[in-house]
Motif scaffolding. Structure first.
Motif, short mmCIF file in Angstrom:
data_model
loop_
_atom_site.label_atom_id
_atom_site.label_comp_id
_atom_site.label_asym_id
_atom_site.label_seq_id
_atom_site.Cartn_x
_atom_site.Cartn_y
_atom_site.Cartn_z
N SER A 93 28.27 76.14 37.93
CA SER A 93 29.95 76.84 38.40
C SER A 93 30.44 75.88 37.84
N LEU A 95 33.28 75.89 39.65
CA LEU A 95 33.74 75.50 40.81
C LEU A 95 32.93 74.90 41.69
N GLN A 137 28.32 82.13 40.04
CA GLN A 137 28.40 80.83 41.21
C GLN A 137 29.62 81.04 41.75
N GLY A 138 29.91 81.96 42.24
CA GLY A 138 31.77 82.15 42.11
C GLY A 138 32.68 82.20 42.04
N TYR A 139 32.40 81.73 39.99
CA TYR A 139 33.58 82.64 39.19
C TYR A 139 33.95 83.65 38.85
N GLU A 140 33.25 85.20 40.07
CA GLU A 140 32.87 86.54 39.86
C GLU A 140 34.46 87.01 39.95
N ALA A 162 29.15 86.73 47.25
CA ALA A 162 29.04 85.93 48.84
C ALA A 162 29.41 86.40 50.26
N PRO A 166 32.05 80.99 51.34
CA PRO A 166 31.99 80.97 50.19
C PRO A 166 30.55 79.62 49.10
N TYR A 168 31.22 78.08 46.71
CA TYR A 168 31.71 77.23 45.52
C TYR A 168 33.10 77.09 46.77
N GLN A 171 35.47 80.34 46.43
CA GLN A 171 35.23 81.73 45.80
C GLN A 171 35.47 82.79 47.18
N SER A 204 24.45 85.83 51.04
CA SER A 204 24.89 86.20 49.29
C SER A 204 24.23 87.86 49.37
#
Length: 226
Positions: A93, A95, A137-140, A162, A166, A168, A171, A204
């Protein structure tokens, strides 16, 4: 090979005959290949920032004119950021890992490597998208903000979300992403492929957001879990 449950829902979405599909976080291309099975007339843009994986994608789809590979990460602004590569590479990720250690309790998830990767806004790379799938992986949410110029014309967004906490640092959880996409007329349609942590919390799942009127194509679909 596991088939993502949301693909059955995507098969029922009303799309142009030759839709433009974005696969953000394409990894080795397994999901991209399944998308093309469901939407054989699609033009697919696969985004993968890890150079090794981007090369594998290019080799895998070298004979398929429907697929374009972009060795880029997706984000809110054009930049160069550090990608942390975990011992389980699919969890890498932009993050720092946090709650991901709780999601996969008992598994060693050390950061094995880190390196700079180029980041681009999706709406600076493409002029149109009909389906946007993100597994970042959290950066959506930053990636969706970087797609603001396209989202008004997007029919479907599929994003790993998530839910309980979070995974990450920094997130956004599902409600924040849902509120952002609502500004563009995209509403949560269903959740798929839930994952529970060691304490049985649903942490998730894959969220499908659809534009009103894009929900049916006349093809049979499975009922989404709500």
């Amino acid at each position: 090979m596991t088939r993502e449950a949301w693909l059955d829902r995507l098969a029922g979405v009303a799309l142009p005959g030759q839709p433009v599909v974005v696969d953000g976080g394409a990894n080795k291309g397994n999901v991209a290949a399944r998308i093309l099975e469901v939407l054989p007339g699609a033009g697919l843009h696969a985004f993968e920032p890890q150079p090794r994986l981007a090369r594998k994608l290019a080799k895998r789809f070298a004979g398929d004119p429907r697929v374009t590979i972009h060795a880029l990460a997706l984000g809110e602004t054009a930049d160069t950021l550090t990608l942390s590569v975990l011992s389980r590479p699919t969890l890498s990720s932009l993050l720092p890992p946090s709650g991901i250690h709780d999601k996969y309790a008992g598994q060693a998830l050390a950061v094995m490597d880190s390196f700079a990767v180029p980041v681009a806004r999706l709406d600076a790379v493409l002029s149109r998208a009909d389906v946007v799938k993100l597994d970042l992986q959290g950066y959506e949410l930053p990636a969706l903000r970087g797609a603001a110029g396209l989202l008004g014309g997007v029919s479907a967004v599929v994003a790993e979300m998530a839910l309980a906490y979070p995974l990450y640092a920094g997130q956004a959880l599902l409600p924040e992403v849902e509120a952002y996409l609502a500004e563009f007329g995209l509403a949560l349609d269903g959740m798929y492929d839930f994952y529970r942590d060691s304490e049985s919390r649903i942490v998730s799942g894959d969220a499908v957001f659809l534009r009103q009127g894009a929900g049916r194509s006349g093809r049979p679909v499975s009922r989404p879990d709500r």
